[in-house]
Design an enzyme around this catalytic site. Structure first.
Site, short mmCIF file in Angstrom:
data_model
loop_
_atom_site.label_atom_id
_atom_site.label_comp_id
_atom_site.label_asym_id
_atom_site.label_seq_id
_atom_site.Cartn_x
_atom_site.Cartn_y
_atom_site.Cartn_z
N HIS A 149 28.77 41.74 12.22
CA HIS A 149 28.99 40.96 11.02
C HIS A 149 29.61 39.60 11.33
O HIS A 149 29.26 38.60 10.71
CB HIS A 149 29.89 41.74 10.05
CG HIS A 149 30.13 41.05 8.75
ND1 HIS A 149 29.21 41.05 7.72
CD2 HIS A 149 31.18 40.32 8.29
CE1 HIS A 149 29.68 40.37 6.70
NE2 HIS A 149 30.87 39.90 7.02
N GLU A 152 26.59 35.23 0.70
CA GLU A 152 27.13 36.28 1.56
C GLU A 152 26.70 37.64 1.02
O GLU A 152 26.34 37.78 -0.15
CB GLU A 152 28.67 36.21 1.61
CG GLU A 152 29.21 35.30 2.70
CD GLU A 152 29.17 35.95 4.08
OE1 GLU A 152 28.73 37.11 4.19
OE2 GLU A 152 29.58 35.28 5.04
N HIS A 166 27.77 41.85 0.62
CA HIS A 166 28.81 42.89 0.63
C HIS A 166 28.13 44.23 0.37
O HIS A 166 28.49 44.96 -0.55
CB HIS A 166 29.89 42.59 -0.40
CG HIS A 166 31.25 42.49 0.20
ND1 HIS A 166 32.38 43.00 -0.38
CD2 HIS A 166 31.68 41.93 1.37
CE1 HIS A 166 33.44 42.76 0.38
NE2 HIS A 166 33.03 42.10 1.45
N ASN A 167 27.13 44.54 1.20
CA ASN A 167 26.26 45.68 0.95
C ASN A 167 26.96 47.01 1.18
O ASN A 167 27.04 47.85 0.27
CB ASN A 167 25.03 45.59 1.85
CG ASN A 167 24.23 44.32 1.63
OD1 ASN A 167 24.31 43.70 0.59
ND2 ASN A 167 23.47 43.91 2.64
N HIS A 168 27.45 47.23 2.39
CA HIS A 168 28.05 48.52 2.70
C HIS A 168 29.32 48.78 1.92
O HIS A 168 29.52 49.90 1.42
CB HIS A 168 28.28 48.64 4.20
CG HIS A 168 27.02 48.83 4.98
ND1 HIS A 168 26.99 49.01 6.34
CD2 HIS A 168 25.73 48.89 4.59
CE1 HIS A 168 25.74 49.16 6.76
NE2 HIS A 168 24.96 49.08 5.70
N ASP A 216 34.91 30.87 0.46
CA ASP A 216 34.06 30.11 1.38
C ASP A 216 33.78 28.71 0.83
O ASP A 216 33.69 27.74 1.59
CB ASP A 216 32.73 30.84 1.61
CG ASP A 216 32.86 32.00 2.57
OD1 ASP A 216 33.78 31.99 3.40
OD2 ASP A 216 32.04 32.93 2.48
N GLN A 267 38.09 46.46 0.74
CA GLN A 267 39.18 45.66 0.26
C GLN A 267 39.39 45.84 -1.24
O GLN A 267 38.51 46.30 -1.96
CB GLN A 267 38.92 44.17 0.54
CG GLN A 267 38.58 43.87 1.98
CD GLN A 267 37.09 43.82 2.23
OE1 GLN A 267 36.32 44.60 1.69
NE2 GLN A 267 36.66 42.87 3.06
N ASP A 272 39.50 30.43 5.24
CA ASP A 272 39.78 31.62 4.44
C ASP A 272 39.90 32.84 5.35
O ASP A 272 39.35 32.87 6.44
CB ASP A 272 38.70 31.83 3.38
CG ASP A 272 37.42 32.40 3.96
OD1 ASP A 272 36.84 31.73 4.82
OD2 ASP A 272 37.02 33.49 3.54
N GLU A 324 41.75 42.88 6.20
CA GLU A 324 40.93 41.96 5.41
C GLU A 324 41.40 41.93 3.96
O GLU A 324 40.59 41.79 3.03
CB GLU A 324 39.46 42.35 5.54
CG GLU A 324 38.95 42.18 6.96
CD GLU A 324 37.52 42.67 7.16
OE1 GLU A 324 36.81 42.84 6.14
OE2 GLU A 324 37.12 42.88 8.32
N GLY A 360 23.86 30.39 5.77
CA GLY A 360 23.30 31.69 5.43
C GLY A 360 24.13 32.82 5.98
O GLY A 360 25.24 32.64 6.49
#
Length: 721
Positions: free
Chosen positions: A32, A76, A78-80, A100, A224, A252, A296, A516
């Site tokens: 990642h 971005e 945040h699939n999993h 970001d 998170q 960030d 995180e 990307g």
């Protein structure tokens, strides 16, 4: 971390790594964070243009809009995390993409969501879908940034691995641009925002950099937890710091937390840093150095400031009730040193955590099953019942009314939204100027599964056409590349073909890729998702059209025109093929670059000149679905002529519909002729049904009420189940 990667760390350090050092390398060298499988291929993208201010490699891409205005754009995944905990996974995805963008000095002004799930007849898929939408809405609405558009789709391959991609747009003045650099020796690093806890530890490496299986629910602690009110305060505090020119650079704390926010800015500046973990404000007192470096926890930023401006920085933080801690100092020499309880717990070259991360030239090869898939075409010799077929497609959640989703989002915050969700592209005004920004996000995993190069290229052309239809010039792309396990040669082939398809289309339109994200390991129990690139297109409208085309602007008596190539018959990858025929196969039509450019230019001309009150692209569902969407939104029927039923359901690219008063016919023909684009009048609006005529004979007639009911209930009825 693999054994070989561990050996590389030993070689870099000349010794065995300490526990805290191992923690840092494990997250920074994760898929990642390091892009170790994709990096060798991403250089193929065209990234330069006169209007590009910041390209790939920073927190967000930035383009010049003229007159001192810049736009920042980032997407971005945040699939999993969203599979493990859908609400917080999606919410923190929104929080991360906002950071970001405002890290660049920009005020975030809008969000877009691209989400994919398994079929809604499964209660667990409904739970995931509902939780993700609630998470996006809960965070975006609370932080005060409107979600103005996006796309939702449902396929069985996403059942065990939903996709949650979020894009953010921000605007700034040129003198407010800030980069992620640590500055010169003596610069002070100040940690701003929420306290650090154990939430999110290993989020990048554990969740986003490995495949899923039946034990994935055990990874819930790695998700998170977001606090949108804290993020809102952090945004305002940072924007005031930029306005007062109080920061040298800023980063960030997203994936990899302190490990990333210290090493990457130092490496960009060619510097080192000393970091004291005892100064980090925490919510748990017994965290180890490794936990502190890997956490995180959300809503945190690392600002780099001159020592003589530190008091002013702390005063701004206090004004906005944002916690601030001085945690480090920039040093010459390139070494990152980390201390805890007075002990040196890590001493590594700062650049080694990012620039020395491994890269893998993974093998790739065309799937052995692809030739058979291309040869497996739908039997389309028999003419279908047109009305029944149309109702079947409109009643599918991927094609039906998405308002169940976007009505949960506040899309009118700031009152900048000119064209909101549910239309082709979205259009936002920049207050106090004549400028507007148009955005479209598009994806089609089914098409890319059949041919990733053609499918990806067509997404670029579709997005460009969508922003042109609200009067904007396409100017920049960001992409989110969602794929299965890169250790499989067929997945890497899909990835490389996708990169090539996007690159070729962008080159033909002279549109740069400014940033990307790559999301690999979207695989559960060995089943990979479809290759699912998402293309986000930014366009500039200057001046902003007085009355940009909208789907609801059709009136009885208006003519319906088809602009672009006619008489396509290819059903490969189409909604008709999947939903009506129950088949998936064949090879999608290859896009044509020069035709694409001409059609995009024509659409923009018609939108800017106000010739046609309604413009709508022909994409998923083909001509029949596009007509139905116009009729539903405009609350009027239509009579449409066709010569071959395939023309109604074919999804070949580079086509759009224009709806205009009869007196506009000459203008439409002249504009189309000047662009070298075919223009065909195919019918008119009127009545209370949609009729399809061939050789003056009605082949299908469906009441507008039935069409609207099928479309409006596609998602809503299943979620109310």
């Amino acid at each position: 971390m693999t054994d070989d990667e561990f050996s590389s760390v030993v070689g870099l350090l000349g010794r065995e790594p300490k526990i805290a050092e191992l923690a840092m390398y494990s997250v920074m060298w994760s898929e990642h964070c390091s892009y170790k499988s994709s990096r060798p291929h991403l250089g193929r993208f065209p990234t330069e243009a006169p209007w590009v201010v910041v390209g790939p490699g920073e927190n967000a891409g930035v383009v010049d809009l003229g007159d001192g205005w810049l736009a920042a754009l980032r997407i971005e995944s945040h699939n999993h995390p969203s599979f493990v905990e859908p609400y917080q996974g999606a919410a923190t995805g929104v929080g991360g993409i906002l950071r970001d963008v405002f890290t660049m000095g920009a005020r975030p002004i809008a969000l877009w969501d691209q989400i994919r799930f398994g079929h809604l007849d499964d209660p667990h898929n409904r739970y995931l879908f509902s939780g993700v939408v609630a998470g996006i809405a809960g965070y975006g609405n609370a932080v005060g940034v409107p979600t103005v558009g996006g796309e939702v789709a449902f396929e069985d391959c996403y059942r065990g691995n939903p996709l949650v991609n979020v894009m953010c747009l921000g605007i700034l003045r040129a003198d407010q641009l800030v980069l992620g650099t640590a500055g010169e020796p003596g610069t002070i690093s100040v940690l701003l925002g929420s306290s650090t806890g154990r939430d999110g530890i290993g989020g990048a490496s554990v969740l986003a950099s490995a495949s899923f299986d039946e034990d994935s629910s055990a990874k819930r602690p790695a998700v998170q937890v977001g606090d949108p009110f804290q993020e809102k305060k952090l945004i305002e505090a940072c924007l005031e710091l930029y306005q007062k020119n109080l920061v040298v650079g800023i980063q960030d704390l997203g994936a990899a937390g302190l490990s990333c926010s210290t090493s990457e800015p130092a490496a960009r500046a060619g510097m080192g840093m000393d970091v004291d973990l005892d100064r980090v404000h925490v919510r748990e007192s017994d965290m180890t150095p490794g936990e502190l470096l890997m956490s995180e926890s959300q809503e945190r930023m690392m600002a780099f400031v001159h020592p003589d401006q530190l008091d002013e920085v702390l005063a701004v933080a206090e004004k906005w009730e944002v916690d601030a801690s001085v945690v480090g100092e920039v040093k010459p020499g390139g070494t990152l040193r980390v201390f805890k309880d007075g002990n040196l717990v890590a001493e590594v070259p700062a650049s080694s955590l990012s620039e020395d991360a491994p890269t893998y030239d993974r093998p790739y090869s065309e799937p052995s099953w692809l030739a058979d898939l291309w040869a497996s075409t739908t039997d389309s010799s028999q003419s279908p019942d047109i009305g029944t077929s149309l109702l079947t497609m409109l009643g599918d959640p991927s094609l039906g009314d998405p308002s169940w989703v976007y009505q949960q989002y506040d899309h009118m915050l700031f009152l900048n939204t000119v064209v909101g969700p549910g239309d082709n592209g979205n259009l936002l005004r920049i207050k106090g100027t004549t400028k507007g920004l148009a955005v479209s996000t598009d994806g089609n995993g089914r098409l890319c599964y059949l041919d990733p190069r053609r499918g990806a290229a067509r997404l670029v052309y579709e997005s460009a056409l969508n922003v042109a239809m609200v009067g904007a010039r396409p100017m920049a792309v960001v992409d989110n590349l969602n794929f299965g396990n890169p250790e499989k040669p067929e997945v890497m082939w899909q990835f490389t073909e996708t990169v090539e398809g996007i690159s070729q289309a962008c080159e033909s339109l002279e549109i740069p890729v400014i940033g990307g994200n790559v999301s690999f390991y979207n695989e559960t129990d060995g089943i990979d998702i479809y290759p699912t690139p998402i293309v986000g297109m930014l366009g500039l409208a200057d001046p902003l059209p007085d009355r940009p085309p909208r789907l609801e602007a059709g009136k009885a008596g208006m003519d319906v025109w088809l602009l672009g190539p006619r008489n396509g018959t290819n059903l490969a990858g189409s909604a008709f093929e999947k939903l009506v025929s129950g088949h998936l196969g064949g090879r999608p039509t290859d896009p044509h670059p020069s035709t694409a450019g001409a059609v995009i230019g024509l659409a923009r001309h018609l939108a800017v000149q106000g010739v046609a009150p309604v413009l709508h692209d022909v994409s998923e569902g083909g001509l029949a679905v596009a007509i139905a969407e116009i009729c539903i939104r405009s609350e009027v029927g239509a009579a449409i002529s066709f010569s071959d039923w395939h023309h109604l359901f074919c999804e070949d690219p580079h086509r759009f519909i224009a709806v205009a008063p009869p007196e506009a016919a000459a203008s439409i023909r002249a504009a189309a002729h000047g662009s070298g684009v075919a223009a065909t009048r195919i019918g008119s609006l009127g009545g209370s049904s949609i009729e399809f005529e061939r050789n003056d004979r009605i082949e299908g007639s469906i009441s507008l009420d039935a069409v609207a009911a099928a479309w409006r209930g596609a998602i809503r009825d299943r979620m109310d189940h």
